[in-house]
Design a protein around this motif. Structure first.
Motif, PDB file in Angstrom:
ATOM      1  N   THR B  25       0.948  -1.187   0.046  1.00 31.41           N
ATOM      2  CA  THR B  25      -0.101  -0.097  -0.086  1.00 31.41           C
ATOM      3  C   THR B  25       0.746   1.069   0.009  1.00 31.41           C
ATOM      4  N   SER B  26       1.974   1.443   0.801  1.00 33.06           N
ATOM      5  CA  SER B  26       2.666   2.628   1.152  1.00 33.06           C
ATOM      6  C   SER B  26       4.087   2.587   0.051  1.00 33.06           C
ATOM      7  N   LEU B  27       3.861   1.617  -1.023  1.00 32.41           N
ATOM      8  CA  LEU B  27       5.083   1.460  -2.019  1.00 32.41           C
ATOM      9  C   LEU B  27       5.128   2.767  -2.543  1.00 32.41           C
ATOM     10  N   GLY B  28       4.136   3.454  -3.140  1.00 34.58           N
ATOM     11  CA  GLY B  28       4.273   4.725  -3.706  1.00 34.58           C
ATOM     12  C   GLY B  28       5.041   5.700  -2.991  1.00 34.58           C
ATOM     13  N   ILE B  29       4.482   5.709  -1.605  1.00 37.72           N
ATOM     14  CA  ILE B  29       5.235   6.709  -0.655  1.00 37.72           C
ATOM     15  C   ILE B  29       6.697   6.327  -0.590  1.00 37.72           C
ATOM     16  N   VAL B 342       4.943   5.300   8.151  1.00 39.23           N
ATOM     17  CA  VAL B 342       6.074   3.998   7.923  1.00 39.23           C
ATOM     18  C   VAL B 342       6.723   4.104   6.576  1.00 39.23           C
ATOM     19  N   GLY B 343       5.637   4.320   5.480  1.00 37.92           N
ATOM     20  CA  GLY B 343       6.319   4.437   4.247  1.00 37.92           C
ATOM     21  C   GLY B 343       7.422   5.329   4.081  1.00 37.92           C
ATOM     22  N   GLY B 344       7.203   6.506   4.621  1.00 37.39           N
ATOM     23  CA  GLY B 344       8.323   7.434   4.464  1.00 37.39           C
ATOM     24  C   GLY B 344       9.577   7.047   5.270  1.00 37.39           C
TER      25      GLY B 344
END
Ligand SMILES: Nc1ncnc2c1ncn2[C@@H]1O[C@H](COP(=O)(O)OP(=O)(O)OP(=O)(O)O)[C@@H](O)[C@H]1O
Ligand SMILES: [Mg+2]
Lengths: 244, 409
Positions: B25-29, B342-344
């Motif tokens: 989900t947070s791959l883009g971020i 978390v992604g960041g």
């Protein structure tokens, strides 16, 4: 007991309560003019045919739903005039709800499930844990606190749900067919638990289809097509035995 | 505040419960933040190194060089800056404290140098005695170039430290002779070390008297030189530039309307043009990353909407247990923000790793450097994306009717 005195001490007071659903050009009268008083420490069974409005009535009592017409006064306060916020507060503090399908949080273990209502009271984790552990011990699940719902039997799940309903010491325990998904032996155990709770002073309102469970209770209200068809008081069997 | 903390706790639990999905989900971020951190760390490392290099050039240094517009170059007409031009500037313009010609090899080729059996190529150029002052770069050992060396066109030279290594000269090379193209040249000094820039040594050069270099280049008439000079008074720099320009235009026979066939640059302009390039790169990357963060945000919104639908019943249960709309809103909003953060965090770690890797893999590349503002910006942006794209799913969750939610299959 005179009528007026009973009304004064009533914790739940329904006056001409109706709940209508509009489906296109058709109106469903799930509840159709119900008047009712329930006092503290009563042990009430609500019975009736399927579709007679039992669940609708429980949901209104539990402040999950509101009447379309009429007034519902809970503990002296008119629920019809309560704000969204106030309703959530009442659900949190005054009501403990037990469902037929348990409705446990699937990803939380027994302890977390039971602690959840206390989160909305702003209670610290240590306090929540202590209360939840005690509630789980009360329903005989002290050794299962870290089990996930899918690691528990139906009867155990319903005990967790009862512990969760009771942990905040609500004024009223509502149970909508609490034994509907359980076998007879487990049903027996759950009913014994309810009896004990009632003996400790808990107000209990329960929906049931089973006559012998209804016979357990002190008062049986029969609904038919959204109306009260019968309201009968009786002495609880076990209470009778104790008196002899 | 209490609910905020509780929401953070439950959000982290939920993210952990869906570990793999959360990462996806947070791959883009993650990718967005990773690229910004990687690029910023590399560019900042470069910029720090380059600025350190430019510091050698005093702010009152001017460089004059010939300039041939592309069209003229196609016609084979190359502009030149001649020795006479320099002499004119030296004689006619006031306010100049030091001035030096610089004569590079006209072909642009490096000079061939040799010592005993060792051969190498090096940047060979001729300068006047003022060069040291203008560039504030002096011999570490030995002596500087003198006026005499220039006038007598002596075959002497100063070398950078890299030449010692390449030619395997003795540790004390002063007085040694080595070959520069076809002439023997005596080493009179070794210059201070300047270090590396973009992986290229700044110390691989042979510097000889201007006169000597002219003689070695042969046909002296067509030589194109550069002129570096120090302005005495910073305040009068613009005036000096204007006067040099007028003088050179006249000397080159340019008519009004003709473009200059030379350029006069201050060292500040050099630094500025470099920093402008850096800023452009940074801005372009930030723009690209902005787009990828928006894409990442939409990904998060999508998953959060799915998650709200998936957990409709759970929301109903929570409402039955006494959760207010605000509690539910906060829970889902915080979950989106935590996903982004978390992604960041992962992105920052990966970006730093990429930057450090690039710095080690490319020889002589300056070490990666991540400034605090880049980290704060990444975090802020991630959180912002979480709030912006989390609010719709969270609002949707909070508005659910408890009965409908409980009945949801
Ligand atoms: N959301 C709804 N929209 C329309 N009609 C509804 C809705 N909820 C309940 N009803 C109708 O209201 C009536 C009462 O429903 P309710 O669920 O209270 O019955 P019940 O007595 O609990 O039945 P059961 O024993 O099967 O659980 C039914 O006719 C039902 O179709
Ligand atoms: Mg029902």
């Amino acid at each position: 007991m005179s009528e007026t005195k009973e009304a004064a001490s009533a914790v739940i007071r329904f006056r001409d309560v109706a709940r209508r659903y509009v489906m296109g050009d058709q109106v469903v009268n799930a509840l159709d003019g119900v008047g009712l008083d329930i006092a503290r420490n009563e042990y009430v069974a609500i019975v009736g045919a399927s579709g007679s409005g039992k669940s609708t009535m429980m949901n209104i009592i539990g402040c999950l739903d509101r009447p379309t017409e009429g007034s519902y006064v809970l503990d002296g306060e008119d629920v019809g005039h309560m704000s969204e916020l106030k309703l959530a507060r009442v659900r949190n503090r005054e009501i403990g709800f037990v469902f037929q399908s348990f409705n446990l949080l699937p990803r939380a273990d027994a302890l977390k499930n039971v602690m959840q209502p206390l989160v909305y009271r702003g209670m610290r984790l240590s306090e929540r844990r202590a209360l939840a552990e005690r509630a789980l011990q009360r329903v005989g699940l002290g050794d299962r606190i870290d089990h996930l719902p899918n690691q528990l039997s139906g009867g155990q799940r319903q005990r967790v749900a009862i512990a969760r309903a009771l942990v905040g010491q609500p004024a009223i325990l509502l149970a909508d067919e609490p034994t509907g998904n359980l076998d007879s032996r487990t049903t027996q155990e759950i009913m014994e638990l309810f009896d004990e709770l009632h003996d400790e002073g808990q107000t209990i309102i329960m929906v049931t289809h089973e006559p012998d469970i209804a016979a357990h209770c002190e008062r049986v209200i029969r609904l038919e097509d959204g109306r009260v068809a019968e309201d009968q008081r009786q002495h609880k069997r076990r209470a009778l035995e104790n008196q002899h | 505040m209490f609910m905020l903390w509780e929401s953070v706790r439950s959000a982290l639990a939920s993210i952990r419960a869906h570990g793999f999905r959360s990462i996806l989900t947070s791959l883009g971020i993650i990718i967005g933040v990773m690229s910004v951190i990687a690029v910023v760390s590399i560019v900042q490392g470069l910029s720090a190194t380059v600025n350190a290099q430019f510091e050698g050039l005093g702010s009152n240094t001017l460089t004059v060089r010939s300039y041939t517009p592309f069209k003229k170059a196609l016609q084979g007409q190359y502009a030149r800056l001649s020795n006479e031009d320099m002499e004119l500037i030296r004689r006619r313009i006031d306010g100049i404290s030091h001035i030096t010609p610089i004569l590079y090899s006209q072909s642009g080729a490096q000079g061939r140098i040799a010592y005993r059996s060792q051969e190498s190529f090096s940047q060979v150029f001729g300068v006047g005695p003022d060069w040291m002052e203008v560039n504030s770069s002096f011999p570490e050992t030995g002596r500087a170039l003198a006026r005499e060396d220039d006038q007598r066109r002596r075959l002497v030279c100063l070398i950078g430290t890299e030449v010692i290594k390449n030619l395997e000269l003795p540790d004390e090379p002063i007085g040694e002779y080595f070959r520069v193209n076809n002439d023997w040249c005596r080493i009179i000094g070794v210059m201070e070390q300047r270090g590396e820039l973009f992986g290229f040594s700044q110390d691989d050069y042979v510097m000889m008297p201007y006169g000597t270099a002219r003689r070695m280049q042969g046909s002296s008439r067509d030589l194109d030189i550069q002129v570096q000079l120090l302005v005495e008074d910073m305040e009068r720099q613009d005036e000096v530039i204007a006067r040099i320009r007028r003088l050179l235009r006249q000397e080159h026979g340019l008519k009004a309307g003709d473009a200059d066939d030379f350029r006069i640059q201050t060292s500040e302009q050099l630094t500025e043009s470099f920093n402008a390039i850096i800023s452009t790169i940074t801005a372009a990357v930030v723009g690209i990353v902005g787009v990828s963060l928006v894409v990442g945000g939409i990904g998060i919104m999508n998953i959060m909407l799915v998650s709200v639908t998936e957990r409709t019943r759970e929301i109903g249960i929570l409402k039955a247990l006494g959760a207010t709309r605000r509690d539910i809103l906060l829970q889902f909003l915080i979950e989106a923000v935590m996903l982004c953060l978390v992604g960041g965090l992962i992105g920052i770690a990966l970006g730093y790793a990429v930057g450090a890797l690039a710095a080690t893999l490319l020889p002589g590349f300056p070490p990666a450097y991540v400034p605090g503002w880049a980290i704060l910006l990444s975090f802020g942006f991630s959180a912002g994306v979480g709030v912006i794209f989390g609010i719709i799913p969270a609002a949707k969750a909070s508005q659910l009717d408890p009965i409908d939610a409980l009945r949801y299959e």
